[in-house]
Design a protein around this motif. Structure first.
Motif, PDB file in Angstrom:
ATOM      1  N   ASP A  52       3.678  10.413   7.238  1.00 26.51           N
ATOM      2  CA  ASP A  52       3.289   9.788   6.227  1.00 26.51           C
ATOM      3  C   ASP A  52       2.323   8.951   6.319  1.00 26.51           C
ATOM      4  OD1 ASP A  52       2.851   9.373   3.531  1.00 26.51           O
ATOM      5  OD2 ASP A  52       4.756   8.037   3.396  1.00 26.51           O
ATOM      6  N   TYR A 106       0.757  -1.175  -0.074  1.00 28.31           N
ATOM      7  CA  TYR A 106       0.022   0.034   0.007  1.00 28.31           C
ATOM      8  C   TYR A 106       0.828   1.224  -0.091  1.00 28.31           C
ATOM      9  CZ  TYR A 106      -4.293  -2.616   0.833  1.00 28.31           C
ATOM     10  OH  TYR A 106      -5.355  -3.532   0.828  1.00 28.31           O
ATOM     11  N   LEU A 107       1.941   1.285   0.691  1.00 30.15           N
ATOM     12  CA  LEU A 107       2.692   2.496   1.026  1.00 30.15           C
ATOM     13  C   LEU A 107       3.268   2.887  -0.479  1.00 30.15           C
ATOM     14  CD1 LEU A 107       3.865   4.449   2.990  1.00 30.15           C
ATOM     15  CD2 LEU A 107       6.242   3.130   2.977  1.00 30.15           C
ATOM     16  N   HIS A 108       3.562   1.791  -1.165  1.00 29.99           N
ATOM     17  CA  HIS A 108       4.512   2.090  -2.449  1.00 29.99           C
ATOM     18  C   HIS A 108       3.586   2.079  -3.718  1.00 29.99           C
ATOM     19  CE1 HIS A 108       8.099   2.453  -0.342  1.00 29.99           C
ATOM     20  NE2 HIS A 108       8.017   1.423   0.390  1.00 29.99           N
ATOM     21  N   GLY A 109       2.192   1.837  -3.462  1.00 22.60           N
ATOM     22  CA  GLY A 109       1.346   1.756  -4.521  1.00 22.60           C
ATOM     23  C   GLY A 109       1.382   0.780  -5.668  1.00 22.60           C
ATOM     24  N   LYS A 143      -3.488   2.814  -6.301  1.00 21.33           N
ATOM     25  CA  LYS A 143      -2.951   4.147  -5.774  1.00 21.33           C
ATOM     26  C   LYS A 143      -2.392   3.876  -4.460  1.00 21.33           C
ATOM     27  CE  LYS A 143      -4.980   8.819  -4.815  1.00 21.33           C
ATOM     28  NZ  LYS A 143      -6.205   9.337  -4.652  1.00 21.33           N
ATOM     29  N   ARG A 144      -1.504   4.985  -4.249  1.00 18.77           N
ATOM     30  CA  ARG A 144      -0.706   4.730  -2.997  1.00 18.77           C
ATOM     31  C   ARG A 144      -1.632   5.148  -1.999  1.00 18.77           C
ATOM     32  NH1 ARG A 144       2.300   8.464   0.047  1.00 18.77           N
ATOM     33  NH2 ARG A 144       4.345   7.582   0.925  1.00 18.77           N
ATOM     34  N   ASP A 145      -1.608   4.397  -0.836  1.00 15.39           N
ATOM     35  CA  ASP A 145      -2.567   4.668   0.429  1.00 15.39           C
ATOM     36  C   ASP A 145      -1.422   4.467   1.692  1.00 15.39           C
ATOM     37  OD1 ASP A 145      -4.215   4.702   2.228  1.00 15.39           O
ATOM     38  OD2 ASP A 145      -5.760   3.267   1.193  1.00 15.39           O
ATOM     39  N   PRO A 146      -1.006   5.541   2.095  1.00 14.33           N
ATOM     40  CA  PRO A 146      -0.102   5.451   3.257  1.00 14.33           C
ATOM     41  C   PRO A 146      -0.805   5.179   4.643  1.00 14.33           C
ATOM     42  CG  PRO A 146      -0.279   7.954   2.405  1.00 14.33           C
ATOM     43  CD  PRO A 146      -0.878   6.669   1.358  1.00 14.33           C
TER      44      PRO A 146
END
Length: 273
Positions: free
Chosen positions: A188, A148-151, A155-158
């Motif tokens: 982040d 998730y952090l790096h998409g 879509k990236r989802d921090p």
């Protein structure tokens, strides 16, 4: 006579060495599991997962994947984690192959759309990480957060990444603790909080050092901290700290500027000129 005895002894050593190599070969171990694990038992599951590790170490990834799949299908969360990691690596290979295709497409001057990165392997990795995470396997929670952090699955989802990293950290997962600390440090996916960053930067091993603790070398080597894996020396330090029941504190040293590289301002000035 002495030469004959030496020759005979040499032959015996060669024969015994060959017999030992055969009896301890991965192929024979593999066959042993196939012959004795018609009914899958908890012990068989551990042997299947270990067989996957054996083939991984000799870079026979297709055979390793087969054994991880068998153990994962039997409900082993650790095998699910390792299977997910294999799919993730295939996804990264897809990215590299796509970049090469894009470069070739541009060099050829061909018309039409450029190739896009296939996500199939990353989606498979997400599914297996999630299955292991839903069973409380902390290393899978951490790596799921990294997707998730790096998409890598969209879509990236921090925020979602932080949620999974925190879940892993609360179970005593070392990489998860580092990822939580860095998230609090940078803000982040969570409100920036230096005090919380410092708190999570110090790790203590969980009371139960089982597979779920994730401190085995092969599990640590596949556990990600901000998109990277830990070198052998750091992994060894984690295990030593766990065995001694000593806290381990991560320190982040500021990056020193490289005088041989231009600064951002210099690049901007060059572009204006």
């Amino acid at each position: 006579m002495r030469k004959v005895l030496i020759a005979v002894a040499g032959v015996i050593v060669v024969v015994l060495g060959g017999a030992y190599a055969f009896l301890t070969s991965p192929v024979l171990t593999e066959k042993s599991i196939e012959w004795t694990c018609g009914t899958v038992t908890p012990r068989c599951i551990v042997r299947m997962r270990a067989m996957g590790h054996v083939w991984s170490k000799v870079d026979d990834l297709p055979r390793a994947k087969r054994w991880y799949e068998l153990a994962a299908a039997a409900g082993d969360p650790a095998a699910m984690f390792h299977l997910a990691w294999m799919f993730e690596q295939a996804g990264h290979d897809d990215i590299k192959a796509t970049f090469r295709s894009i470069a070739e497409h541009r060099q050829s001057g061909a018309d039409g759309l450029e190739p896009t990165v296939p996500r199939t392997n990353f989606f498979a990795a997400e599914q297996w990480y999630r299955r292991a995470a839903d069973r409380g396997f902390a290393p899978a929670m951490n790596n799921l957060g990294q997707l998730y952090l790096h998409g890598l699955i969209g879509k990236r989802d921090p925020s979602e990444a932080f949620r999974w990293h925190l879940a892993a950290a609360k179970l005593g997962n070392y990489p998860g603790s580092l990822n939580v600390s860095m998230a609090y440090r940078s803000g982040d996916g969570v409100t920036r909080d230096p005090a919380e960053a410092d708190r999570w930067a110090t790790w203590k091993a969980p009371e139960k050092l089982d597979e779920n603790a994730g401190i085995g070398d092969i599990t640590l080597s596949r556990s990600e901290v901000f998109g990277s894996t830990m070198p052998p020396r750091e992994r060894a330090g984690v295990r030593i700290a766990a065995e001694r029941r000593e806290p381990l504190t991560m320190t982040l040293a500021p990056l020193r500027p490289d005088p041989s590289l231009p600064t951002f301002r210099q690049v901007q000035q060059n572009l204006r000129n």
